[in-house]
Scaffold this motif. Structure first.
Motif: not given
Length: 361
Positions: A137-146, A200-202
């Motif tokens: 259920g947890a949302h994540d998306y790719a952001l280089h280095g994070y 909510a925001f990476k």
């Protein structure tokens, strides 16, 4: 709606008092009688000098009382949380932090307990930390280095369980525990709960333009510690400007000379200072993004090493200027990410571009 207060003085003064605030007389003057937690504004008017001074006074005439940290006080607000029945987990005595196989020890998590009345010892109340491949259920998306920052947290009277996808998720759980431990009267404790949280925001950051100004290393570290309590995860460190070049490059020592600076001359960060800032950021799960401007906004560089700017092209940058940045990447980024990746915001003529340089590994 106001009463008028006069005082015996060589210069008459008047205080505008709202009529709904009770007053009392003393020595020929009328004063407001302020009760618990009444806040009010007042104007002092000096008729002799024709000046009006606006002042704000907050009067709290009550004994201080402790405000107990509660789940609803958490900032930022958790994605999913449920307070569960049971006696709170007391922050006293010994706790045993048990890291599952492959889980790195978290300095910040250990400090949550040692700085709030506990000792770390085998056989104490269990604090269990483990990794999982993902959190449902947890949302994540790719952001280089994070990294993925999601975590779950379960607190009972005698046990705490933390699961996370990455070490950064463990740090975020520790920061939640830090907030829950605040404000208790007497023995601190942690409310019983179950929580699933993710950002909510990476990228959540702030910037310091130390090229135009200067902030001490200790102050930078202090701000990293405070901002990280609220899960801010990025420091944009604007290190160069027309006014100054603020980080030490041993191959180009004149960059940080007083002669190259028009503001706060002689103030800059040594490589040891940079390491100190990076160590604080790593401990608190923050990414440092240095900004180095050229050829725009780089008069401090041009004043000392004009040949670099006079010959500036992208090819010249690749062959020559990367040597100037090499020490920076060694000091700041290799220590932080462990793989030599360097994020730098470059001011290229009239546009800005984010370059990822990996040639220093």
């Amino acid at each position: 709606h106001y009463s008028l207060l006069t005082t015996h003085s060589y210069t008459p003064h008047f205080l505008l008092i709202p009529k709904d605030i009770p007053t009392f007389a003393y020595c020929g003057a009328v004063f407001p009688k302020v009760t618990t937690q009444i806040y009010y504004h007042y104007l002092i008017i000096n008729h002799m000098t024709k000046k009006i001074i606006l002042a704000l006074v907050a009067l709290v005439l009550c004994l201080p009382t402790a405000v107990q940290a509660k789940v609803e006080h958490l900032l930022p607000k958790p994605q999913q949380v449920t307070v569960t029945p049971g006696v709170a987990f007391a922050l006293s005595g010994a706790v045993s932090i048990n890291y599952a196989d492959g889980v790195a020890a978290c300095e910040l998590l250990e400090e949550v307990f040692t700085e709030n009345g506990c000792t770390i010892a085998t056989g104490g109340k269990a604090v269990n930390v483990s990794y999982v491949q993902s959190i449902a259920g947890a949302h994540d998306y790719a952001l280089h280095g994070y990294e993925n920052e999601a975590y779950t947290l379960e607190i009972t009277s005698n046990e705490i369980n933390i699961t996370a996808v990455t070490p950064t998720g463990v740090i975020r759980a520790a920061q939640t525990l830090t907030q829950l431990a605040e404000g208790w009267d007497g023995t601190k404790a942690l409310e019983c709960l179950t929580m699933k949280d993710w950002p909510a925001f990476k990228l959540r950051g702030y910037m310091h333009d130390v090229g135009r100004s200067f902030i001490s290393t200790d102050e930078l570290v202090k701000q990293i510690e405070l901002f990280s309590r609220f899960k801010v995860n990025t420091v944009h460190w604007h290190l160069t400007e027309n006014q100054a070049w603020r980080f030490e490059v041993k191959a180009y020592p004149k960059l940080t000379s007083s002669e190259s600076m028009t503001r706060f001359p002689g103030q800059y960060y040594t490589q040891e200072d940079c390491k100190k800032v990076l160590a604080a950021a790593k401990k608190h799960g923050m990414i440092v993004v240095p900004e180095i401007d050229m050829p725009g906004h780089s008069k401090a560089l041009g004043a000392i090493y004009s040949d670099i700017l006079c010959n500036f092209t992208l090819a010249y940058f690749t062959n020559t200027c990367l040597g100037l940045l090499d020490e920076k990447t060694t000091v700041i980024i290799r220590d932080k990410l462990g793989n030599g990746v360097f994020f730098v915001v470059m001011n290229l003529a009239t546009t800005q571009a984010i370059l990822t340089v990996t040639c220093f590994t």
